[in-house]
Design a protein around this motif. Structure first.
Motif, PDB file in Angstrom:
ATOM      1  N   ILE A   8       0.776  -1.278  -0.029  1.00 43.12           N
ATOM      2  CA  ILE A   8       0.134  -0.034  -0.030  1.00 43.12           C
ATOM      3  C   ILE A   8       0.876   1.168   0.125  1.00 43.12           C
ATOM      4  CG2 ILE A   8      -1.706   1.220   1.324  1.00 43.12           C
ATOM      5  CD1 ILE A   8      -3.083  -1.124   2.252  1.00 43.12           C
ATOM      6  N   PRO A  10       2.010   5.009   0.740  1.00 46.88           N
ATOM      7  CA  PRO A  10       1.403   6.123   1.821  1.00 46.88           C
ATOM      8  C   PRO A  10       1.074   7.387   1.043  1.00 46.88           C
ATOM      9  CG  PRO A  10       3.825   5.639   1.842  1.00 46.88           C
ATOM     10  CD  PRO A  10       3.114   4.839   0.680  1.00 46.88           C
ATOM     11  N   HIS A  13      -4.671   8.791   4.038  1.00 46.05           N
ATOM     12  CA  HIS A  13      -5.040   8.187   5.053  1.00 46.05           C
ATOM     13  C   HIS A  13      -5.795   6.803   4.630  1.00 46.05           C
ATOM     14  CE1 HIS A  13      -4.081  10.905   8.208  1.00 46.05           C
ATOM     15  NE2 HIS A  13      -4.362  11.948   7.319  1.00 46.05           N
ATOM     16  N   LEU A  14      -5.691   5.702   5.006  1.00 42.97           N
ATOM     17  CA  LEU A  14      -6.421   4.349   4.756  1.00 42.97           C
ATOM     18  C   LEU A  14      -7.579   4.526   5.086  1.00 42.97           C
ATOM     19  CD1 LEU A  14      -3.658   1.615   5.629  1.00 42.97           C
ATOM     20  CD2 LEU A  14      -3.814   3.303   3.526  1.00 42.97           C
ATOM     21  N   THR A  15      -8.399   3.832   4.164  1.00 44.61           N
ATOM     22  CA  THR A  15      -9.970   4.050   4.195  1.00 44.61           C
ATOM     23  C   THR A  15     -10.495   2.578   4.423  1.00 44.61           C
ATOM     24  OG1 THR A  15     -10.108   3.099   1.814  1.00 44.61           O
ATOM     25  CG2 THR A  15      -9.598   5.184   2.021  1.00 44.61           C
ATOM     26  N   ASN A  18      -9.599   0.216   1.838  1.00 43.06           N
ATOM     27  CA  ASN A  18      -8.339  -0.548   2.037  1.00 43.06           C
ATOM     28  C   ASN A  18      -8.097  -1.815   3.202  1.00 43.06           C
ATOM     29  OD1 ASN A  18      -6.780   2.529   1.838  1.00 43.06           O
ATOM     30  ND2 ASN A  18      -6.197   1.196   0.733  1.00 43.06           N
ATOM     31  N   TYR A  19      -9.030  -1.646   4.215  1.00 42.81           N
ATOM     32  CA  TYR A  19      -9.157  -2.436   5.310  1.00 42.81           C
ATOM     33  C   TYR A  19      -9.878  -3.699   4.704  1.00 42.81           C
ATOM     34  CZ  TYR A  19     -10.168  -4.677   9.609  1.00 42.81           C
ATOM     35  OH  TYR A  19     -10.258  -5.823  10.476  1.00 42.81           O
ATOM     36  N   VAL A  62       0.704   4.144   8.055  1.00 46.93           N
ATOM     37  CA  VAL A  62       0.146   2.839   7.542  1.00 46.93           C
ATOM     38  C   VAL A  62       0.910   1.512   8.021  1.00 46.93           C
ATOM     39  CG1 VAL A  62       0.450   1.618   5.021  1.00 46.93           C
ATOM     40  CG2 VAL A  62      -0.059   4.120   4.989  1.00 46.93           C
ATOM     41  N   SER A  69      -4.289  -4.007  12.077  1.00 50.47           N
ATOM     42  CA  SER A  69      -5.344  -4.612  11.553  1.00 50.47           C
ATOM     43  C   SER A  69      -5.025  -6.356  11.827  1.00 50.47           C
ATOM     44  CB  SER A  69      -5.343  -4.676  10.082  1.00 50.47           C
ATOM     45  OG  SER A  69      -5.463  -3.274   9.802  1.00 50.47           O
ATOM     46  N   LYS A 200      -7.925   6.475  -1.386  1.00 48.57           N
ATOM     47  CA  LYS A 200      -7.395   7.340  -0.252  1.00 48.57           C
ATOM     48  C   LYS A 200      -6.728   8.609  -0.977  1.00 48.57           C
ATOM     49  CE  LYS A 200      -3.219   4.406   0.008  1.00 48.57           C
ATOM     50  NZ  LYS A 200      -3.372   3.922  -1.191  1.00 48.57           N
TER      51      LYS A 200
END
Ligand code: TRP
Length: 332
Positions: A8, A10, A13-15, A18-19, A62, A69, A200
């Motif tokens: 991913i 950088p 901000h991760l969304t 992404n999750y 990230v 996660s 993102k």
């Protein structure tokens, strides 16, 4: 044992996208006995106008979200791309394998270079060569599977083409990788523009839920999601009713149900949105809590990255060295 690599950038901000589409799928992969490498591809964040302090901050964030996660650094290799020189070493050899025409055909290059030009910025040369660096990321590790979103399929195809071409010309050196796409329900679309993916990099749009958004913000964004005009009630139809379908997909991804079956439980959009908001808040709560703990211990995250980079280097070095010999460069 299958070797997996993904990354991913950088650049924002991760969304939630992404999750659900990447991180959560990667965690499932790291439960299998595979050799998996997950990388913060920081060099790729430099291909368009960037702010050094922001890249630094987002790179750390990230990496912290990888851990929050649930990626287990004992089961997979987590690292920063720029910490392993093999990526750029190999990228040059692949630049000598790819053609200019091949690069200019890349859809993402066409879109992003047009955008950079329109805003009066120059188009960085690295934006053109970016897919070659991505191919190097993949090929340096003998990667077999690359879990990515649909928008990256063309880049993985290029990595395949370059691997095959290099092997034919210079002898068997690289494993030929293939892309693996997440399930449909893991493809999250923008809540305001449900025909484009929840990205993102497009700025803090009202249709983008970030992994670290506060519960109140998540609720507001979900409650304001566009639904489709017409009075067909709550039905699951990706083509005709993309807004409602996206909400059902998100709910299904959070709760494990089937989107079409879930639709039958709702007569109105309000109740659906409330349940989606609750599900997303609950899904992200433990990740956010873990993120807060890890963010308070940056040295622990740095240590994970240091160990990961060492392991990654040990895997990549022999493969990249072999490519240097094969293409005609003398051993030092
Ligand atoms: N280009 C990918 C993206 O924008 C990120 C990426 C870089 C990547 N190198 C990679 C993904 C190697 C998979 C494998 O999402």
């Amino acid at each position: 044992m299958t070797r997996i690599f993904s990354g991913i950038k950088p650049t924002g901000h991760l969304t939630l996208g992404n999750y659900l589409g990447a991180l959560r799928q990667w965690v499932a992969a790291d439960q299998r006995p595979d050799e998996a490498l997950f990388c913060v591809v920081d060099l790729h964040a430099l291909t368009v106008e960037h702010d050094p302090a922001r890249v630094r901050r987002l790179s750390r964030q990230v990496a912290t979200l990888f851990l929050a996660s649930g990626l287990d650094p004992d089961k997979c290799t987590l690292f920063m791309q720029s910490h392993v020189d093999e990526h750029t070493r190999l990228s040059y050899l692949l630049e000598c394998t790819a053609t200019d025409g091949e690069m200019r055909r890349m859809i993402q290059y066409k879109e992003k270079s047009a955008r950079a030009q329109a805003s009066g910025e120059g188009v960085r040369l690295s934006l053109l060569t970016y897919p070659v660096l991505m191919a190097a990321d993949i090929l340096a590790y003998g990667t077999e599977e690359v879990p990515v979103g649909e928008d990256q399929r063309q880049h993985v195809e290029l990595a395949r083409d370059l691997a095959v071409r290099f092997n034919q010309r210079y002898g068997q050196t690289f494993t030929v990788p293939k892309a693996t796409l997440p399930d449909v329900a893991a493809r999250v679309m923008d809540l305001q523009e449900p025909t484009s993916k929840m990205g993102k990099s497009g700025g803090p749009g009202p249709g983008v839920v970030f992994m670290l958004d506060e519960p109140g913000v998540i609720r507001k964004k979900v409650m304001r999601a566009v639904t489709d005009s017409g009075d067909g009630g709550v039905v699951y139809d990706r083509e005709a009713r993309p807004g409602v379908a996206n909400l059902l997909d998100v709910l299904a991804a959070c709760t494990g149900g089937d989107p079409a079956a879930l639709a039958e439980g709702y007569s109105g959009y309000g109740a659906l949105k409330r349940d989606v908001a609750d599900a997303v808040v609950e899904l992200l709560r433990p990740v956010q809590e873990r993120h807060a703990e890890l963010a308070a211990e940056p040295a622990a995250v740095e240590k994970v990255l240091r160990v990961g980079a060492g392991r990654a280097r040990d895997l990549a070095r022999p493969i990249v060295d072999r490519a240097y010999r094969a293409i005609g460069l003398l051993e030092p």
